[in-house]
Design a protein around this motif. Structure first.
Motif, PDB file in Angstrom:
ATOM      1  N   ALA A 182       0.809  -1.220   0.000  1.00  0.00           N
ATOM      2  CA  ALA A 182       0.000   0.000   0.000  1.00  0.00           C
ATOM      3  C   ALA A 182       0.846   1.274   0.000  1.00  0.00           C
ATOM      4  O   ALA A 182       0.312   2.364  -0.220  1.00  0.00           O
ATOM      5  N   ALA A 183       2.142   1.157   0.221  1.00  0.00           N
ATOM      6  CA  ALA A 183       3.013   2.335   0.294  1.00  0.00           C
ATOM      7  C   ALA A 183       3.095   3.020  -1.067  1.00  0.00           C
ATOM      8  O   ALA A 183       2.961   2.370  -2.108  1.00  0.00           O
TER       9      ALA A 183
ATOM     10  N   GLU B 172       8.817   6.543  -2.774  1.00  0.00           N
ATOM     11  CA  GLU B 172       8.952   6.679  -1.328  1.00  0.00           C
ATOM     12  C   GLU B 172       9.969   7.763  -0.993  1.00  0.00           C
ATOM     13  O   GLU B 172      11.031   7.824  -1.582  1.00  0.00           O
ATOM     14  N   ASP B 173       9.608   8.597  -0.023  1.00  0.00           N
ATOM     15  CA  ASP B 173      10.564   9.584   0.459  1.00  0.00           C
ATOM     16  C   ASP B 173      11.329   8.996   1.648  1.00  0.00           C
ATOM     17  O   ASP B 173      11.066   7.868   2.072  1.00  0.00           O
ATOM     18  N   VAL B 174      12.234   9.752   2.180  1.00  0.00           N
ATOM     19  CA  VAL B 174      13.090   9.273   3.267  1.00  0.00           C
ATOM     20  C   VAL B 174      12.269   8.867   4.482  1.00  0.00           C
ATOM     21  O   VAL B 174      12.551   7.847   5.118  1.00  0.00           O
TER      22      VAL B 174
ATOM     23  N   LYS C 183      10.373   4.688   8.171  1.00  0.00           N
ATOM     24  CA  LYS C 183       9.249   4.020   8.853  1.00  0.00           C
ATOM     25  C   LYS C 183       9.256   2.519   8.564  1.00  0.00           C
ATOM     26  O   LYS C 183       9.073   1.710   9.476  1.00  0.00           O
ATOM     27  N   PHE C 184       9.496   2.148   7.308  1.00  0.00           N
ATOM     28  CA  PHE C 184       9.532   0.726   6.981  1.00  0.00           C
ATOM     29  C   PHE C 184      10.747   0.037   7.585  1.00  0.00           C
ATOM     30  O   PHE C 184      10.692  -1.137   7.939  1.00  0.00           O
ATOM     31  N   SER C 185      11.836   0.761   7.744  1.00  0.00           N
ATOM     32  CA  SER C 185      13.006   0.200   8.431  1.00  0.00           C
ATOM     33  C   SER C 185      12.669  -0.093   9.893  1.00  0.00           C
ATOM     34  O   SER C 185      13.051  -1.131  10.437  1.00  0.00           O
TER      35      SER C 185
END
Length: 155
Positions: A110-111, A115-117, A122-124
């Motif tokens: 859904a992301a 993707e920005d930083v 957040k996913f990290s």
């Protein structure tokens, strides 16, 4: 299977996982009993089937269902947070890491494509939490030195 049908299947699987007790098997639509871990594998399989629909020039339905996909992922992840205290003791029989992995795959789907930083950070953080579920606290403590810098970068 259409994008809409796959998202409906995904939502139904997430509802089964969230509504079922962690250790008890859940009854699926054909009446057979599936443990939560198997339901999570079905969720990951459904995400894999949905991934080609993410391509913009495919059928165009994906943009209309991305919020539903995100809601399913958030719902499943939040269930893991609520039920952390009811863990079965760790390891692969514990449904927590399976639930977190399935939720992570849904949220990644859904992301935003670009993707920005902040999204990457957040996913990290979510991946680190997922790793804690699989490896347990003592094993992953060495990796916790990454968590504080990630959190400070996300502010």
């Amino acid at each position: 299977m259409s994008c809409q049908a796959l998202v409906t299947t995904l939502e139904e699987l997430v509802s089964q996982v969230v509504s079922s007790p962690s250790e008890a098997p859940e009854v699926n639509d054909i009446g057979s009993k599936l443990p939560v871990t198997d339901l999570c594998l079905q969720i990951i399989d459904t995400v894999a089937k949905l991934t080609p629909h993410r391509i913009p020039d495919n059928d165009g339905d994906f943009e209309g269902v991305v919020d539903r996909i995100d809601d399913a992922g958030v719902r499943l992840w939040n269930d893991t947070v609520r039920n952390r205290s009811h863990r079965a003791g760790g390891g692969c029989l514990d449904p927590l890491p399976h639930k977190r992995e399935a939720a992570f795959y849904i949220l990644r789907l859904a992301a935003p494509a670009k993707e920005d930083v902040r999204v990457i950070i957040k996913f990290s953080q979510l991946a680190l939490k997922m790793g804690k579920g699989w490896l347990g606290e003592p094993v992953i403590e060495d990796f916790l030195i990454l968590e504080e810098p990630l959190e400070s970068m996300n502010r």
